[in-house]
Design a protein around this motif. Structure first.
Motif, PDB file in Angstrom:
ATOM      1  N   THR A 108      -5.582  -9.950  -0.222  1.00 32.99           N
ATOM      2  CA  THR A 108      -4.724 -10.854  -0.984  1.00 32.99           C
ATOM      3  C   THR A 108      -4.581 -12.206  -0.318  1.00 32.99           C
ATOM      4  O   THR A 108      -4.283 -13.207  -0.974  1.00 32.99           O
ATOM      5  N   SER A 109      -4.801 -12.244   1.008  1.00 35.89           N
ATOM      6  CA  SER A 109      -4.622 -13.502   1.735  1.00 35.89           C
ATOM      7  C   SER A 109      -5.382 -13.450   3.054  1.00 35.89           C
ATOM      8  O   SER A 109      -5.648 -12.367   3.582  1.00 35.89           O
ATOM      9  N   ILE A 110      -5.734 -14.625   3.560  1.00 37.35           N
ATOM     10  CA  ILE A 110      -6.266 -14.718   4.918  1.00 37.35           C
ATOM     11  C   ILE A 110      -5.358 -15.580   5.792  1.00 37.35           C
ATOM     12  O   ILE A 110      -5.658 -15.821   6.960  1.00 37.35           O
ATOM     13  N   GLN A 111      -4.250 -16.012   5.238  1.00 38.62           N
ATOM     14  CA  GLN A 111      -3.327 -16.854   6.002  1.00 38.62           C
ATOM     15  C   GLN A 111      -2.591 -16.026   7.053  1.00 38.62           C
ATOM     16  O   GLN A 111      -2.084 -14.945   6.761  1.00 38.62           O
ATOM     17  N   PRO A 112      -2.533 -16.493   8.296  1.00 47.24           N
ATOM     18  CA  PRO A 112      -1.786 -15.775   9.337  1.00 47.24           C
ATOM     19  C   PRO A 112      -0.338 -15.559   8.920  1.00 47.24           C
ATOM     20  O   PRO A 112       0.272 -16.414   8.268  1.00 47.24           O
ATOM     21  N   GLU A 113       0.200 -14.412   9.302  1.00 51.03           N
ATOM     22  CA  GLU A 113       1.573 -14.069   8.941  1.00 51.03           C
ATOM     23  C   GLU A 113       2.557 -14.676   9.936  1.00 51.03           C
ATOM     24  O   GLU A 113       2.221 -14.892  11.099  1.00 51.03           O
ATOM     25  N   ILE A 134       6.230  -8.958  12.470  1.00 51.95           N
ATOM     26  CA  ILE A 134       5.830  -9.297  11.111  1.00 51.95           C
ATOM     27  C   ILE A 134       6.196  -8.122  10.210  1.00 51.95           C
ATOM     28  O   ILE A 134       5.901  -6.967  10.553  1.00 51.95           O
ATOM     29  N   PRO A 135       6.844  -8.355   9.086  1.00 47.89           N
ATOM     30  CA  PRO A 135       7.156  -7.236   8.184  1.00 47.89           C
ATOM     31  C   PRO A 135       5.888  -6.466   7.818  1.00 47.89           C
ATOM     32  O   PRO A 135       4.904  -7.053   7.369  1.00 47.89           O
ATOM     33  N   ALA A 194     -16.183 -22.544  10.623  1.00 43.09           N
ATOM     34  CA  ALA A 194     -15.598 -22.263   9.315  1.00 43.09           C
ATOM     35  C   ALA A 194     -14.100 -22.028   9.472  1.00 43.09           C
ATOM     36  O   ALA A 194     -13.674 -21.078  10.127  1.00 43.09           O
ATOM     37  N   ALA A 195     -13.302 -22.879   8.875  1.00 44.63           N
ATOM     38  CA  ALA A 195     -11.850 -22.782   9.008  1.00 44.63           C
ATOM     39  C   ALA A 195     -11.339 -21.428   8.538  1.00 44.63           C
ATOM     40  O   ALA A 195     -10.474 -20.814   9.179  1.00 44.63           O
ATOM     41  N   GLU A 196     -11.890 -20.943   7.427  1.00 43.62           N
ATOM     42  CA  GLU A 196     -11.406 -19.684   6.848  1.00 43.62           C
ATOM     43  C   GLU A 196     -11.732 -18.482   7.726  1.00 43.62           C
ATOM     44  O   GLU A 196     -11.014 -17.478   7.685  1.00 43.62           O
ATOM     45  N   PHE A 197     -12.803 -18.543   8.490  1.00 46.32           N
ATOM     46  CA  PHE A 197     -13.095 -17.454   9.427  1.00 46.32           C
ATOM     47  C   PHE A 197     -11.991 -17.345  10.477  1.00 46.32           C
ATOM     48  O   PHE A 197     -11.534 -16.257  10.816  1.00 46.32           O
ATOM     49  N   ASN A 198     -11.564 -18.501  11.001  1.00 46.70           N
ATOM     50  CA  ASN A 198     -10.505 -18.508  12.011  1.00 46.70           C
ATOM     51  C   ASN A 198      -9.196 -17.955  11.456  1.00 46.70           C
ATOM     52  O   ASN A 198      -8.479 -17.204  12.129  1.00 46.70           O
ATOM     53  N   LEU A 199      -8.885 -18.324  10.219  1.00 45.70           N
ATOM     54  CA  LEU A 199      -7.657 -17.833   9.589  1.00 45.70           C
ATOM     55  C   LEU A 199      -7.726 -16.326   9.354  1.00 45.70           C
ATOM     56  O   LEU A 199      -6.795 -15.588   9.689  1.00 45.70           O
ATOM     57  N   ALA A 200      -8.832 -15.880   8.770  1.00 46.75           N
ATOM     58  CA  ALA A 200      -8.976 -14.464   8.437  1.00 46.75           C
ATOM     59  C   ALA A 200      -8.936 -13.595   9.684  1.00 46.75           C
ATOM     60  O   ALA A 200      -8.282 -12.540   9.711  1.00 46.75           O
ATOM     61  N   LYS A 201      -9.619 -14.028  10.738  1.00 41.52           N
ATOM     62  CA  LYS A 201      -9.648 -13.226  11.953  1.00 41.52           C
ATOM     63  C   LYS A 201      -8.273 -13.194  12.621  1.00 41.52           C
ATOM     64  O   LYS A 201      -7.867 -12.176  13.193  1.00 41.52           O
ATOM     65  N   THR A 202      -7.544 -14.289  12.532  1.00 42.33           N
ATOM     66  CA  THR A 202      -6.183 -14.307  13.083  1.00 42.33           C
ATOM     67  C   THR A 202      -5.308 -13.278  12.380  1.00 42.33           C
ATOM     68  O   THR A 202      -4.594 -12.502  13.029  1.00 42.33           O
ATOM     69  N   ARG A 203      -5.361 -13.252  11.060  1.00 34.75           N
ATOM     70  CA  ARG A 203      -4.531 -12.281  10.321  1.00 34.75           C
ATOM     71  C   ARG A 203      -4.980 -10.848  10.607  1.00 34.75           C
ATOM     72  O   ARG A 203      -4.148  -9.948  10.751  1.00 34.75           O
ATOM     73  N   LEU A 204      -6.272 -10.616  10.692  1.00 38.69           N
ATOM     74  CA  LEU A 204      -6.765  -9.285  11.027  1.00 38.69           C
ATOM     75  C   LEU A 204      -6.287  -8.852  12.417  1.00 38.69           C
ATOM     76  O   LEU A 204      -5.910  -7.697  12.623  1.00 38.69           O
ATOM     77  N   THR A 241      -6.941 -21.877  14.226  1.00 32.09           N
ATOM     78  CA  THR A 241      -6.900 -20.884  15.289  1.00 32.09           C
ATOM     79  C   THR A 241      -5.564 -20.901  16.031  1.00 32.09           C
ATOM     80  O   THR A 241      -5.157 -19.893  16.610  1.00 32.09           O
ATOM     81  N   LEU A 242      -4.884 -22.023  15.999  1.00 35.63           N
ATOM     82  CA  LEU A 242      -3.637 -22.176  16.763  1.00 35.63           C
ATOM     83  C   LEU A 242      -2.584 -21.119  16.433  1.00 35.63           C
ATOM     84  O   LEU A 242      -1.890 -20.642  17.347  1.00 35.63           O
ATOM     85  N   PRO A 243      -2.417 -20.708  15.161  1.00 39.92           N
ATOM     86  CA  PRO A 243      -1.420 -19.655  14.883  1.00 39.92           C
ATOM     87  C   PRO A 243      -1.678 -18.360  15.642  1.00 39.92           C
ATOM     88  O   PRO A 243      -0.728 -17.627  15.947  1.00 39.92           O
ATOM     89  N   LEU A 244      -2.937 -18.086  15.959  1.00 36.97           N
ATOM     90  CA  LEU A 244      -3.240 -16.893  16.744  1.00 36.97           C
ATOM     91  C   LEU A 244      -2.618 -16.989  18.129  1.00 36.97           C
ATOM     92  O   LEU A 244      -2.006 -16.026  18.616  1.00 36.97           O
ATOM     93  N   PHE A 245      -2.727 -18.137  18.760  1.00 36.73           N
ATOM     94  CA  PHE A 245      -2.204 -18.288  20.119  1.00 36.73           C
ATOM     95  C   PHE A 245      -0.681 -18.419  20.114  1.00 36.73           C
ATOM     96  O   PHE A 245      -0.026 -18.034  21.084  1.00 36.73           O
TER      97      PHE A 245
END
Length: 483
Positions: A81-86, A93-94, A123-133, A184-188
C-alpha cells in the motif's frame, strides 16, 4: 566502484564499454575515498571494451503463454500500500501500519538473513521502500542488525558515536555517498530513535573499500601515530588509483608497518576506545578486524588494483575480474564474521546491489561482471536460512553514480521480468518464488527471462535461480541528494 555499461552493436557482437564511476558505492572493485565526510569522491575514468560473443536472449514465447503468466501473477502477487517510511509514535510504530507486509511473516519466520537488493543505487523509491521494509523487519520480526554494502570500519565508527551525532551525520559516517539522500535519512532517524529502547537496531558494514577515515585516531593518545594512520589511509587510496606497481611494492612495507603499529595498540587502549565509541560494545574486536583487513588489503589487493588499472588501458579485463572477486570474497568473510563472532544470536538485514546478493551471479547472461559474488559464495547453510529479495523498476529515471545525472529507465521488454510483474498495474508489486513449484502459469520463474540492471543494461537470468522474491516498483525517480 561499479562499472557503468553501454551496449553497442558491432559486427554482430555486443561491444561493452565500461566507464568506471567515481563512487565505490555500487561496489564492484577498487577503492574510493573522501578527504572529509562530506567531500566528493575522487573521479577516475577507465575505459574497457570487451568483445562478447554471447547474445543476451530470452526464450521465444507465444503471446498466449505471456498472457497466462500475467494472469497467474495478477492472481497471486501482493501489492504494497505504501513505500513511505513510517513515523515512530512513543518509541514504536503502530503495528497496524504494516498490515500490507504481513504476508512476509510466514516467508521469513525461520530466516536469519534477509538480503535487500536494488537494481540501481540511484533510485529514490528504492531507498524509501527499503527503509520501510527495514522498519517492519526490525520492529515486527526482530531483525536487529542492519549491514550495509559500506565500509566495515565506517559503520563501526558511526554506530560507536551514534549517541553524539545527528541522524544525518551518522548516515554520512556509515555509508557510501550514493545513499546520502533525503529518502534514506528517515532510516537513520529511525535507527537513532531505537538506540535507547530495549531493541536497538545496530549498524554494521561489511565492505573493504575505503570511503574516508574510519577513525580519527584520538583514542591512540599519540598524535604522531594518529597522523601517520591518516596519511597512510590517503596514501593507500592514491596508490590504488595509480599505475606505478614497482613504486607501490617499495612503499608497501612502510604502509603495512603503520597499520601493524596501530593494531598493536588496540587492546592496550581498550579503555580509551570504549570512551571514544560508547555505543559500540564490540569496538575492540571490530577495530582489530578492520586493521587486519587494511593489512591484508595492502598486502594483497592494491597490487591487483594497480595491475588492473594498467591492463584496463589495454582493454584487458583479466585482473579487473580478479579484483572484483577479491572484494566480494572479503565482503562475505566480513559478513560471516559479524554473524558468527560479533552477533551470533541476532538476525541480519543486508542492504546491497542485486549483483552482490543474487545466488548465481556468474550465470547471468549479459552482465559485465561474470564472476562469483558474495551471494553465490554464501555457504549452503546460510542460503537455507536466508531470503534474497531482488528489487527492480519498470519506468521513470535513475541517477548515475558519479555525475548523479538522471538516466531514463528503458521500457520493459515483452515477456521480461518487469513486463510480467507490471501486469498488476499497481505501483509496488511483490511476488514470492522461494515456495513455488513449477506449474502452469509460473514457468517464467524457471526459465531465462530478460531484465534490466540499472534500468538499461539488459541481462538474461532464471529468476528463481537468483532470487527468493521480487519487488517491482512501477516508477522511480532520481534521489534528492544531500550535500
Amino acid at each position: 566502484m561499479k562499472k557503468l555499461v553501454k551496449l553497442n552493436k558491432k559486427k554482430g557482437k555486443s561491444q561493452i564499454t565500461m566507464l568506471a564511476l567515481s563512487t565505490a558505492l555500487t561496489g564492484i572493485v577498487g577503492f574510493s575515498s573522501v578527504s572529509s565526510a562530506s567531500a566528493a569522491v575522487p573521479t577516475i575514468t577507465e575505459k574497457l571494451t570487451i568483445e562478447n560473443d554471447l547474445t543476451v536472449k530470452q526464450a521465444r514465447t507465444s503471446n498466449e503463454t505471456i498472457i497466462e503468466w500475467k494472469n497467474w501473477v495478477n492472481d497471486r502477487a501482493y501489492s504494497l500500500t505504501s513505500i513511505q517510511p513510517e513515523k515512530v509514535e512513543q518509541q514504536k510504530i503502530p503495528s497496524s501500519n504494516f498490515e500490507d507486509l504481513e504476508m512476509l511473516k510466514p516467508l521469513l519466520h525461520d530466516k536469519r538473513i534477509v538480503f535487500l537488493g536494488e537494481s540501481s543505487h540511484g533510485a529514490a523509491e528504492f531507498n524509501l521502500a527499503k527503509t520501510r521494509l527495514i522498519q517492519f523487519l526490525h520492529q515486527e520480526m526482530g531483525y536487529n542488525v542492519l549491514a550495509f554494502e559500506s565500509g566495515l570500519g565506517n559503520a563501526m565508527n558511526a554506530q560507536g558515536q551514534i549517541g553524539k551525532q545527528t541522524a544525518e551525520q551518522t548516515m554520512k559516517n556509515a555509508i557510501f555517498g550514493v545513499w546520502w539522500t533525503k529518502e534514506t535519512l528517515p532510516l537513520f532517524d529511525y535507527v537513532k530513535k531505537t538506540q535507547n529502547t530495549e531493541q536497538p537496531l545496530v549498524l554494521a558494514g561489511f565492505d573493504i573499500q575505503q570511503q574516508g577515515p574510519f577513525t580519527n585516531g584520538d583514542w591512540l593518545q599519540n598524535s604522531q601515530l594518529a597522523k601517520q594512520l591518516k596519511d597512510t589511509e590517503n596514501e593507500l587510496v592514491d596508490w590504488s588509483f595509480g599505475k606505478d606497481l614497482k613504486g607501490y611494492q617499495k612503499a608497501k612495507p612502510s604502509i603495512v608497518k603503520v597499520y601493524t603499529q596501530v593494531k598493536s595498540q588496540v587492546k592496550l587502549k581498550e579503555k580509551e576506545l570504549k570512551a571514544a565509541y560508547p555505543n559500540e560494545p564490540h569496538i575492540v574486536k571490530l577495530m582489530e578486524r578492520i586493521l587486519s583487513e587494511r593489512i591484508r588489503l595492502a598486502n594483497e589487493y592494491v597490487e591487483l588494483d594497480i595491475q588492473s588499472n594498467i591492463e584496463l588501458e589495454q582493454n584487458n579485463p583479466t585482473t579487473f575480474y580478479k579484483t572484483m572477486e577479491w572484494r566480494d570474497q572479503a565482503m562475505l568473510a566480513n559478513l560471516l564474521w559479524l554473524a558468527e563472532e560479533i552477533y551470533p544470536t541476532e538476525k541480519f538485514i543486508v542492504w546491497a546491489h542485486n549483483d552482490h546478493i543474487r545466488k548465481a551471479q556468474s550465470e547471468v547472461m549479459g552482465t559485465p561482471y561474470p564472476v562469483k559474488f558474495m551471494g553465490e559464495l554464501l555457504p549452503e547453510i546460510y542460503k537455507k536460512y536466508s531470503y534474497v529479495l531482488g528489487i527492480y523498476m519498470a519506468g521513470g529515471e535513475t541517477a548515475s553514480n558519479n555525475t548523479r545525472e538522471p538516466m531514463n529507465v528503458l521500457p520493459p521488454v515483452k515477456g521480461s521480468i518487469e513486463d510480467i510483474l507490471s501486469t498488476t498495474k499497481k505501483p509496488y508489486t511483490f511476488i514470492d518464488m522461494r515456495y513455488r513449484q513449477n506449474e502452469r502459469g509460473n514457468s517464467w520463474m524457471f526459465e531465462p527471462r530478460l531484465s534490466y540492471s540499472w534500468g538499461f543494461i539488459q541481462e538474461s537470468l532464471v529468476p528463481r535461480d537468483q532470487y527468493d522474491g521480487l519487488l517491482l516498483i512501477d516508477k522511480v525517480s532520481k534521489p534528492n541528494y544531500l550535500k
